[in-house]
Write a protein that holds these residues in place. Sequence first.
Motif, PDB file in Angstrom:
ATOM      1  N   MET A  72       0.987  -1.064  -0.077  1.00  0.00           N
ATOM      2  CA  MET A  72      -0.005   0.238  -0.013  1.00  0.00           C
ATOM      3  C   MET A  72       0.846   1.271   0.017  1.00  0.00           C
ATOM      4  O   MET A  72       0.426   2.278  -0.692  1.00  0.00           O
ATOM      5  CB  MET A  72      -0.841  -0.095   1.118  1.00  0.00           C
ATOM      6  N   GLU A  73       2.058   1.221   0.681  1.00  0.00           N
ATOM      7  CA  GLU A  73       2.974   2.449   0.805  1.00  0.00           C
ATOM      8  C   GLU A  73       3.359   2.752  -0.777  1.00  0.00           C
ATOM      9  O   GLU A  73       3.406   3.775  -0.879  1.00  0.00           O
ATOM     10  CB  GLU A  73       4.029   2.047   1.391  1.00  0.00           C
ATOM     11  N   ARG A  74       3.689   1.819  -1.684  1.00  0.00           N
ATOM     12  CA  ARG A  74       4.071   1.997  -2.843  1.00  0.00           C
ATOM     13  C   ARG A  74       3.074   2.884  -3.644  1.00  0.00           C
ATOM     14  O   ARG A  74       3.148   3.956  -4.405  1.00  0.00           O
ATOM     15  CB  ARG A  74       4.252   0.648  -3.701  1.00  0.00           C
ATOM     16  N   GLU A  77      -0.470   2.051 -15.787  1.00  0.00           N
ATOM     17  CA  GLU A  77      -1.244   0.962 -16.427  1.00  0.00           C
ATOM     18  C   GLU A  77      -0.910  -0.264 -15.685  1.00  0.00           C
ATOM     19  O   GLU A  77       0.300  -0.859 -15.746  1.00  0.00           O
ATOM     20  CB  GLU A  77      -0.856   0.841 -17.933  1.00  0.00           C
ATOM     21  N   LEU A  78      -1.800  -0.755 -14.771  1.00  0.00           N
ATOM     22  CA  LEU A  78      -1.539  -2.045 -13.994  1.00  0.00           C
ATOM     23  C   LEU A  78      -1.311  -3.117 -14.643  1.00  0.00           C
ATOM     24  O   LEU A  78      -0.458  -4.029 -14.335  1.00  0.00           O
ATOM     25  CB  LEU A  78      -2.482  -2.201 -12.877  1.00  0.00           C
ATOM     26  N   MET A 138      -0.192  -3.419  -6.827  1.00  0.00           N
ATOM     27  CA  MET A 138      -0.752  -2.371  -6.749  1.00  0.00           C
ATOM     28  C   MET A 138      -2.337  -2.416  -6.756  1.00  0.00           C
ATOM     29  O   MET A 138      -3.131  -1.586  -6.111  1.00  0.00           O
ATOM     30  CB  MET A 138      -0.286  -1.295  -7.871  1.00  0.00           C
ATOM     31  N   GLU A 139      -2.691  -3.297  -7.635  1.00  0.00           N
ATOM     32  CA  GLU A 139      -4.217  -3.485  -7.732  1.00  0.00           C
ATOM     33  C   GLU A 139      -4.849  -4.131  -6.273  1.00  0.00           C
ATOM     34  O   GLU A 139      -5.758  -3.505  -5.778  1.00  0.00           O
ATOM     35  CB  GLU A 139      -4.751  -4.415  -8.817  1.00  0.00           C
ATOM     36  N   TRP A 140      -3.919  -4.768  -5.794  1.00  0.00           N
ATOM     37  CA  TRP A 140      -4.255  -5.578  -4.318  1.00  0.00           C
ATOM     38  C   TRP A 140      -4.352  -4.246  -3.267  1.00  0.00           C
ATOM     39  O   TRP A 140      -5.317  -4.078  -2.586  1.00  0.00           O
ATOM     40  CB  TRP A 140      -3.347  -6.451  -3.787  1.00  0.00           C
ATOM     41  N   THR A 142     -11.293  -1.011  -8.841  1.00  0.00           N
ATOM     42  CA  THR A 142      -9.742  -0.916  -8.478  1.00  0.00           C
ATOM     43  C   THR A 142      -9.377   0.229  -9.809  1.00  0.00           C
ATOM     44  O   THR A 142      -8.526   0.910  -9.460  1.00  0.00           O
ATOM     45  CB  THR A 142      -8.679  -1.713  -8.411  1.00  0.00           C
ATOM     46  N   VAL A 143     -10.043   0.159 -10.899  1.00  0.00           N
ATOM     47  CA  VAL A 143      -9.502   0.852 -11.959  1.00  0.00           C
ATOM     48  C   VAL A 143     -10.839   1.580 -12.631  1.00  0.00           C
ATOM     49  O   VAL A 143     -11.826   0.860 -12.657  1.00  0.00           O
ATOM     50  CB  VAL A 143      -8.393   0.301 -13.265  1.00  0.00           C
ATOM     51  N   PRO A 144     -10.605   2.950 -13.131  1.00  0.00           N
ATOM     52  CA  PRO A 144      -9.710   3.860 -12.796  1.00  0.00           C
ATOM     53  C   PRO A 144      -9.685   4.193 -11.274  1.00  0.00           C
ATOM     54  O   PRO A 144     -10.913   4.361 -10.804  1.00  0.00           O
ATOM     55  CB  PRO A 144     -10.051   4.977 -13.740  1.00  0.00           C
ATOM     56  N   ALA A 145      -8.567   4.430 -10.701  1.00  0.00           N
ATOM     57  CA  ALA A 145      -8.557   5.278  -9.345  1.00  0.00           C
ATOM     58  C   ALA A 145      -7.667   6.393  -9.677  1.00  0.00           C
ATOM     59  O   ALA A 145      -6.751   6.527 -10.026  1.00  0.00           O
ATOM     60  CB  ALA A 145      -7.725   4.149  -8.550  1.00  0.00           C
ATOM     61  N   VAL A 146      -8.445   7.346  -9.325  1.00  0.00           N
ATOM     62  CA  VAL A 146      -8.048   8.843  -9.547  1.00  0.00           C
ATOM     63  C   VAL A 146      -7.433   9.583  -8.184  1.00  0.00           C
ATOM     64  O   VAL A 146      -8.188   9.503  -7.001  1.00  0.00           O
ATOM     65  CB  VAL A 146      -9.073   9.551 -10.131  1.00  0.00           C
ATOM     66  N   PHE A 147      -6.410  10.120  -8.355  1.00  0.00           N
ATOM     67  CA  PHE A 147      -5.804  10.788  -7.178  1.00  0.00           C
ATOM     68  C   PHE A 147      -5.480  12.083  -7.737  1.00  0.00           C
ATOM     69  O   PHE A 147      -4.948  12.351  -8.583  1.00  0.00           O
ATOM     70  CB  PHE A 147      -4.618  10.209  -6.448  1.00  0.00           C
TER      71      PHE A 147
END
Length: 102
Positions: free
Chosen positions: A1-3, A42-43, A52-54, A64-69
Motif C-alpha cells: 500500500m505504501e507504494r 497501467e497496472l 498495486m491493484e491489491w 480498482t481502475v480507474p483510481a484517480v488521485f
Amino acid sequence: MERVNELAKTKAAVIFSKSTDCMSHSIVTLFHELGASPAVYELDHHPRGWEMEWALQHLGCKPTVPAVFIGGIYVGSATDVLAAHLNGSLKHRLIQAKAIWL
C-alpha cells in the motif's frame, strides 16, 4: 500500500488504470482535454501491477481502475470523477492541486 501512496503523490494528478479498460481510457482523455498531464500507471503493464491493484482494493477503491488521485488524495473511480466534472468541482480540484492553470 505504501507504494501506491507514494505513486499517488508523484504528480498533481495520478490515474491507476488498465490498458484494456474503456473507462480508464475515458478518464485519461478527459484529464488531457482539461489540460492536465496526469501520471498514468497501467497496472496490466507494470511489473508490480498486481500488487498495486491489491493495495488499491485494500484502500477501498471499488472498482480498482480507474483510481484517480488529485493532490495525493483519492478522488474516486470513473463515476466519481465524471460526477465531479459535471458539477464543476473536478476542474477546481485540478487547479488547486496545480495540475492545470488558467
